[in-house]
Design a protein around this motif. Structure first.
Motif, PDB file in Angstrom:
ATOM      1  N   PRO A  94      31.560  46.887  42.350  1.00 21.52           N
ATOM      2  CA  PRO A  94      32.744  47.206  43.160  1.00 21.52           C
ATOM      3  C   PRO A  94      33.671  48.284  42.596  1.00 21.52           C
ATOM      4  O   PRO A  94      34.392  48.929  43.362  1.00 21.52           O
ATOM      5  N   ILE A 149      42.904  37.039  44.525  1.00 25.69           N
ATOM      6  CA  ILE A 149      41.836  38.040  44.640  1.00 25.69           C
ATOM      7  C   ILE A 149      40.994  38.030  43.374  1.00 25.69           C
ATOM      8  O   ILE A 149      41.520  38.080  42.269  1.00 25.69           O
ATOM      9  N   GLU A 150      39.683  37.962  43.555  1.00 30.24           N
ATOM     10  CA  GLU A 150      38.789  38.081  42.391  1.00 30.24           C
ATOM     11  C   GLU A 150      37.672  39.059  42.722  1.00 30.24           C
ATOM     12  O   GLU A 150      37.035  38.936  43.772  1.00 30.24           O
ATOM     13  N   ILE A 151      37.469  40.025  41.832  1.00 28.04           N
ATOM     14  CA  ILE A 151      36.340  40.943  41.997  1.00 28.04           C
ATOM     15  C   ILE A 151      35.239  40.486  41.042  1.00 28.04           C
ATOM     16  O   ILE A 151      35.454  40.379  39.837  1.00 28.04           O
ATOM     17  N   VAL A 152      34.083  40.169  41.586  1.00 31.41           N
ATOM     18  CA  VAL A 152      32.950  39.712  40.772  1.00 31.41           C
ATOM     19  C   VAL A 152      32.038  40.910  40.508  1.00 31.41           C
ATOM     20  O   VAL A 152      31.475  41.485  41.442  1.00 31.41           O
ATOM     21  N   PRO A 153      31.902  41.289  39.227  1.00 28.10           N
ATOM     22  CA  PRO A 153      31.126  42.494  38.912  1.00 28.10           C
ATOM     23  C   PRO A 153      29.656  42.374  39.314  1.00 28.10           C
ATOM     24  O   PRO A 153      29.116  41.271  39.427  1.00 28.10           O
TER      25      PRO A 153
END
Lengths: 217, 217
Positions: free
Chosen positions: B95, B116-120
């Motif tokens: 992302p 909000i969490e961005i999972v690599p």
């Protein structure tokens, strides 16, 4: 055909291994984990201990100061390839980035009839950028990934890049970050993202090797 | 608290999603997939179709030529956040790297009370380097990641780097690769690594957007 898998474990959170990586570690009869006395590579071991695999786990002693380690360890892994039909080497982060596995593969003299597969992992660089909800590049932006020891030598080269990621923390990390801040970059310091020891902030608070700086304009 | 996950799906092989990414997609009631008419983003959809999730999947229409897409799509995702307590946006690769999700998050005006969490994810860059068993960096080496449109402007900057990864293939990819070859880099062209459409070689054989060049000295 005997198989050798090199598996990237990701940045530290056991859930950040890929499904393929997990499957390959489960398939392997033996999983080797390179461990350095200098760097705290016990993170890799802790990941492997937390995920559910039945494979035998063997630590490999890596000492970067002593160049003979790689020959010795390469022989050890080659011996295992004679005994077992499927083995794996598990490394922290992503195998193509500053990994002991690359040195190890280059020194192994028993790989002629071995199927080799490197399973990619999530690198700490991405994990930390995502953790702070920061894009590394948008549109036609360019990124530089530079060890802290080489940041001073960057000079005018930084003008070309929108983001500079400084890797391999240590004593000179703070100086490297200051140099980039003076050139107009915003600085984020991030250590062991997605782990219990995670630290994120503006100040470089210690000399942890598994830390990095994301500098973005 | 309502939750929004942005999940990196990896380069195309459904097994190269992370365990966390898979779990987050399963937890989400709705999974949005940005789809561009220009780029063949159906890869993202094919990954989500192959992994086992019960969530509702909704395509988001992205047209990079039309700047109004982002406002329109941001409203659509915000509307879903009013109806559902947990949604996800699934994107190809990683992302933080050239992803539509970064534009989308920046345009969403409903995120004040949202976790909000961005999972690599695994990026195509790593996947392709691993596929050809090539390290991107060893020791104190530095890497540049540069869109093909900007390679000509690199000029003397290349002298600093051991590896240049040219991303965002297309008509100018071949010219960019030639420029780097003339400066002493070895060139590997890689397209859609770890998928059925994978192509790896020395020649830039087509104008696929999801292709890249790894140039290493």
């Amino acid at each position: 055909m005997r198989k050798l898998y090199v598996v990237g474990l990701g940045p530290g959170d056991p859930e950040l291994i890929t499904v393929k990586g997990l499957n390959r570690l489960r398939e392997a009869e033996v999983v080797f984990i390179p461990m350095s006395s200098k760097v705290d590579d016990s993170i890799a071991l802790s990941i492997v201990e937390k995920i559910s695999i039945a494979s035998k786990v063997i630590k490999l002693s890596v000492s970067m100061g002593d160049k003979t380690w790689v020959e010795k360890v390469a022989r050890e892994v080659c011996n295992a390839l004679h005994k077992f039909s499927c083995i794996a080497i598990a490394v922290l982060g992503e195998p193509s980035l500053y990994s002991t596995s690359a040195h190890l593969l280059a020194s192994m003299k028993c790989l002629d009839d071995v199927y080799i597969e490197i399973v990619p992992g999530v690198s700490a660089i991405y994990a930390c950028a995502d953790r702070v909800l920061m894009p590394l590049a948008l549109g036609d932006e360019a990124i530089a990934i530079v060890p802290s020891a080489r940041v001073e030598a960057l000079g005018d080269v930084v003008g070309y890049f929108n983001t500079v990621v400084v890797v391999k923390g240590g004593k000179i990390m703070a100086k490297a970050a200051e140099s980039l801040a003076q050139k107009g970059f915003r600085i984020v310091y991030a250590k062991r993202c997605f782990t219990e020891d995670e630290v994120i902030g503006r100040d470089i608070i210690d000399e942890d090797y598994i830390s990095l700086v994301i500098a973005r304009r």
